[in-house]
Design a protein around this motif. Structure first.
Motif, PDB file in Angstrom:
ATOM      1  N   ALA A  45      21.067   3.220  -3.650  1.00 49.12           N
ATOM      2  CA  ALA A  45      19.725   2.084  -3.196  1.00 49.12           C
ATOM      3  C   ALA A  45      18.808   2.660  -3.050  1.00 49.12           C
ATOM      4  N   THR A  46      18.745   3.757  -2.214  1.00 48.60           N
ATOM      5  CA  THR A  46      17.438   4.256  -1.840  1.00 48.60           C
ATOM      6  C   THR A  46      17.137   4.887  -3.297  1.00 48.60           C
ATOM      7  N   LEU A  47      17.669   5.359  -3.743  1.00 50.46           N
ATOM      8  CA  LEU A  47      17.146   5.828  -4.908  1.00 50.46           C
ATOM      9  C   LEU A  47      16.520   5.124  -5.755  1.00 50.46           C
ATOM     10  N   ILE A  48      16.518   3.670  -5.951  1.00 56.38           N
ATOM     11  CA  ILE A  48      16.319   3.208  -6.920  1.00 56.38           C
ATOM     12  C   ILE A  48      14.649   2.089  -6.511  1.00 56.38           C
ATOM     13  N   ASN A  49      14.243   2.622  -4.539  1.00 61.36           N
ATOM     14  CA  ASN A  49      13.302   1.996  -4.461  1.00 61.36           C
ATOM     15  C   ASN A  49      12.346   3.074  -4.129  1.00 61.36           C
ATOM     16  N   ASN A  50      12.871   4.529  -5.274  1.00 59.41           N
ATOM     17  CA  ASN A  50      11.537   5.622  -4.374  1.00 59.41           C
ATOM     18  C   ASN A  50      11.916   6.339  -5.948  1.00 59.41           C
ATOM     19  N   LEU A  51      12.285   5.984  -7.494  1.00 64.90           N
ATOM     20  CA  LEU A  51      12.167   7.167  -8.045  1.00 64.90           C
ATOM     21  C   LEU A  51      10.690   7.569  -8.421  1.00 64.90           C
ATOM     22  N   PRO A  52      10.656   8.357  -8.683  1.00 66.94           N
ATOM     23  CA  PRO A  52       9.347   8.704  -8.629  1.00 66.94           C
ATOM     24  C   PRO A  52       8.516   8.865  -9.926  1.00 66.94           C
ATOM     25  N   ILE A  53       8.644   7.393 -10.490  1.00 71.06           N
ATOM     26  CA  ILE A  53       7.974   7.248 -11.950  1.00 71.06           C
ATOM     27  C   ILE A  53       7.105   5.448 -12.058  1.00 71.06           C
ATOM     28  N   PRO A  54       5.473   6.408 -11.435  1.00 65.59           N
ATOM     29  CA  PRO A  54       4.480   5.023 -11.688  1.00 65.59           C
ATOM     30  C   PRO A  54       4.826   3.918 -12.605  1.00 65.59           C
ATOM     31  N   MET A  60       7.792  -3.072 -11.597  1.00 62.92           N
ATOM     32  CA  MET A  60       9.378  -3.393 -10.487  1.00 62.92           C
ATOM     33  C   MET A  60       8.376  -4.540  -9.731  1.00 62.92           C
ATOM     34  N   ASN A  61       6.554  -4.044  -9.426  1.00 60.36           N
ATOM     35  CA  ASN A  61       6.373  -4.625  -8.876  1.00 60.36           C
ATOM     36  C   ASN A  61       5.410  -6.013  -9.519  1.00 60.36           C
ATOM     37  N   SER A  62       5.499  -5.704 -10.917  1.00 62.60           N
ATOM     38  CA  SER A  62       5.407  -7.082 -11.355  1.00 62.60           C
ATOM     39  C   SER A  62       5.563  -8.145 -11.293  1.00 62.60           C
ATOM     40  N   ILE A  63       6.729  -7.608 -11.879  1.00 62.73           N
ATOM     41  CA  ILE A  63       8.267  -9.292 -12.034  1.00 62.73           C
ATOM     42  C   ILE A  63       8.504  -9.864 -10.855  1.00 62.73           C
ATOM     43  N   PHE A  64       8.731  -8.953  -9.924  1.00 65.95           N
ATOM     44  CA  PHE A  64       8.595  -9.085  -8.596  1.00 65.95           C
ATOM     45  C   PHE A  64       7.611  -8.896  -7.773  1.00 65.95           C
ATOM     46  N   SER A  65       6.823  -9.568  -7.985  1.00 68.19           N
ATOM     47  CA  SER A  65       5.035  -9.848  -7.536  1.00 68.19           C
ATOM     48  C   SER A  65       5.412 -10.100  -5.628  1.00 68.19           C
ATOM     49  N   LYS A  66       6.491 -10.908  -5.798  1.00 67.15           N
ATOM     50  CA  LYS A  66       6.221 -10.806  -3.523  1.00 67.15           C
ATOM     51  C   LYS A  66       6.160  -9.955  -2.987  1.00 67.15           C
ATOM     52  N   THR A  67       5.537  -9.901  -1.709  1.00 63.78           N
ATOM     53  CA  THR A  67       5.662  -8.982  -0.620  1.00 63.78           C
ATOM     54  C   THR A  67       5.774 -10.105   0.970  1.00 63.78           C
ATOM     55  N   VAL A  68       6.727  -9.159   1.861  1.00 60.78           N
ATOM     56  CA  VAL A  68       6.925  -9.787   3.103  1.00 60.78           C
ATOM     57  C   VAL A  68       6.815  -8.328   3.664  1.00 60.78           C
ATOM     58  N   GLY A  69       5.907  -8.875   5.097  1.00 62.03           N
ATOM     59  CA  GLY A  69       5.755  -8.451   6.387  1.00 62.03           C
ATOM     60  C   GLY A  69       4.416  -8.226   6.283  1.00 62.03           C
ATOM     61  N   GLY A  71       0.817  -5.725   7.176  1.00 57.35           N
ATOM     62  CA  GLY A  71       0.341  -4.042   7.915  1.00 57.35           C
ATOM     63  C   GLY A  71       1.206  -2.654   6.852  1.00 57.35           C
ATOM     64  N   ALA A  72       1.394  -2.097   7.802  1.00 56.92           N
ATOM     65  CA  ALA A  72       2.045  -1.080   7.595  1.00 56.92           C
ATOM     66  C   ALA A  72       3.209  -1.254   7.567  1.00 56.92           C
ATOM     67  N   GLU A  73       3.702  -2.391   7.473  1.00 57.91           N
ATOM     68  CA  GLU A  73       5.654  -2.848   6.915  1.00 57.91           C
ATOM     69  C   GLU A  73       5.089  -3.662   5.625  1.00 57.91           C
ATOM     70  N   LYS A  74       4.504  -3.760   4.764  1.00 59.68           N
ATOM     71  CA  LYS A  74       3.746  -4.780   3.823  1.00 59.68           C
ATOM     72  C   LYS A  74       4.697  -4.169   3.069  1.00 59.68           C
ATOM     73  N   ALA A  75       5.701  -4.583   1.709  1.00 62.06           N
ATOM     74  CA  ALA A  75       6.226  -4.262   1.196  1.00 62.06           C
ATOM     75  C   ALA A  75       6.478  -5.483  -0.074  1.00 62.06           C
ATOM     76  N   TYR A  76       6.815  -5.022  -1.069  1.00 64.47           N
ATOM     77  CA  TYR A  76       7.284  -5.930  -2.392  1.00 64.47           C
ATOM     78  C   TYR A  76       8.753  -6.157  -1.814  1.00 64.47           C
ATOM     79  N   ILE A  77       9.814  -7.332  -2.415  1.00 66.17           N
ATOM     80  CA  ILE A  77      10.805  -7.867  -1.490  1.00 66.17           C
ATOM     81  C   ILE A  77      11.366  -7.175  -2.389  1.00 66.17           C
ATOM     82  N   TRP A  78      11.351  -6.642  -3.886  1.00 63.72           N
ATOM     83  CA  TRP A  78      12.347  -6.061  -4.333  1.00 63.72           C
ATOM     84  C   TRP A  78      13.212  -4.678  -3.763  1.00 63.72           C
ATOM     85  N   THR A  79      12.171  -4.073  -2.607  1.00 66.79           N
ATOM     86  CA  THR A  79      12.625  -3.033  -2.439  1.00 66.79           C
ATOM     87  C   THR A  79      13.268  -2.972  -0.852  1.00 66.79           C
TER      88      THR A  79
END
Length: 429
Positions: A45-54, A60-69, A71-79
């Motif tokens: 599960a952590t690997l899915i979030n951190n694959l070193p492939i831009p 993934m960011n383009s498909i699941f564009s919604k963000t949560v959090g 400041g520094a805690e802001k992240a795309y919802i798929w993560t």
């Protein structure tokens, strides 16, 4: 060679067998086996979030564009999928372990295993386990589980502390009341111990223990000598018919989970993975086909041992399970156990390829293992998954070739001996 085997059977084997049957080590081993699926899930599960492939991240960011959090805690919802899975696995690993070790140990003593597990869990939180529910509290969890169960079983043996319920009360209720006072006393002992240490300035046992003992131990266990020692001990035990992998599993797991956690956190922060030696490192680069890298042994039989009928039959039958790192058919069918011809390559091969794998990783040629694929994952594929790189697959392939080359001359010797014995039998007939 015969004198060496005789000496080891007389001096080493009884001690090793006694260690292998030690109830506390068995309880620890079985606890980690139970949590293995959770650890694999958490790593993937952590690997899915951190694959070193831009390209993957952007997609993934383009498909699941919604963000949560914010400041520094802001992240795309798929993560959040990986984060949530981590929270349910690695983040509470010590909680699982303290309960399961005590449960298994209680069962081995024929006392109420649920009472043992619950009491150990309460004792763990009594000494500050809330601050170390993840792998940071692993060592303390093991110690608390063992000591609390030992205290509990002695208190349960005191008839004055056992509350007996009348006949007709459901068994679960009766067992619960029987363990009531012993459980309360056990947890109180740990609470008192934590309070006394607090008076000496130790605010939290778990975090203090981690900084003083566990963290330095991880560094020591991450060294090349420790990797070499592990690569030596496991096949040595197997050679004498003892399940080497199971016997060293408690030690392996105490360095495994913290090492994977530290590697993933470092990579997430954009740093190099600090720990090389862990379970996926051994599973993917050393135990190719099982302990002793016996997939290389099977290939060597196919190359130069076809005239050896016994080796060929057993090798062919062992090939399919060997691809999935199951080598018991080969170990006991060939056999490897107490086979003087195969002793040297069976011990030396893991030590050679662990050296190759260690220095290939330490020099940066191959990324450190950060994902724990199931141990039955075929070689080369496992190397790719464990390191999230093609370099891991190449390293596994190189080690497979090296292991085959080491086994080749010994299989040739065994074949020559077998043919000579066959000729002598024919001549005698």
């Amino acid at each position: 060679m015969d004198s060496f085997i005789s000496f080891m059977e007389k001096r080493f084997l009884p001690v090793a067998a006694k260690v292998g049957n030690q109830r506390h080590l068995i309880a620890i081993r079985d606890a980690f086996v139970t949590t293995m699926p959770l650890m694999i899930l958490g790593a993937f599960a952590t690997l899915i979030n951190n694959l070193p492939i831009p390209a993957y991240t952007n997609f993934m960011n383009s498909i699941f564009s919604k963000t949560v959090g914010k400041g520094a805690e802001k992240a795309y919802i798929w993560t959040k999928f990986g984060g949530n899975a981590w929270s349910g696995t690695f983040a509470i690993l010590s909680v699982f372990i303290v309960f399961l070790v005590a449960y298994n140990l209680g069962k081995s003593y024929n006392i109420n295993p649920l009472a043992a597990g619950v009491t150990a869990l309460g004792s763990f939180f009594a000494v500050g386990g809330l601050a170390g529910m993840d792998s940071m509290g692993l060592f303390v969890a093991l110690i608390v589980a063992i000591i609390s169960t030992e205290i509990l079983r002695r208190l349960l043996g005191n008839k004055h502390l056992v509350i007996k319920m009348p006949d007709g009360v459901p068994p679960a209720v009766a067992q619960s009341f029987a363990a009531l006072l012993p459980s309360m006393i056990t947890i109180a002992v740990f609470s008192l111990f934590a309070t006394i240490l607090l008076g000496f300035g130790v605010e939290n046992i778990v975090t203090s223990f981690y900084k003083a003992v566990q963290e330095p131990f991880q560094g020591l266990a991450n060294s090349y000598p420790s990797a070499l020692l592990l690569a030596f001990i496991t096949p040595l035990l197997w050679f004498f018919g003892l399940h080497g992998a199971n016997m060293i599993e408690p030690f392996m797991q105490t360095i495994n989970a913290p090492a994977i956690t530290a590697n993933l956190n470092a990579i997430k922060a954009g740093k190099a993975a600090p720990y090389i030696v862990n379970k996926p490192f051994f599973d993917s680069f050393v135990n190719l086909g099982g302990t002793g890298a016996t997939l290389g042994l099977i290939i060597a039989i196919w190359l130069v041992g076809r005239k050896n009928k016994q080796y060929t039959i057993v090798g062919n039958l062992s090939a399919a399970p060997g691809i999935f790192n199951i080598n018991e058919p080969l170990t006991f069918g060939l056999p490897i156990v107490l086979n003087p011809i195969l002793f040297i390559p069976y011990i030396a091969t893991p030590m050679v390829i662990v050296t190759i794998a260690y220095f290939a990783t330490s020099t940066g040629l191959v990324p450190a293992a950060t994902v724990m694929p199931p141990w039955v994952t075929p070689p080369i594929i496992g190397g790719v998954i464990a390191t999230v790189s093609w370099q891991g697959g190449v390293l596994a392939a190189v080690n497979l070739v090296v292991s085959t080359l080491i086994y080749l001359p010994f299989i040739k010797i065994a074949t020559t001996i077998a043919l000579k014995e066959e000729a002598e039998r024919d001549q005698a007939a």
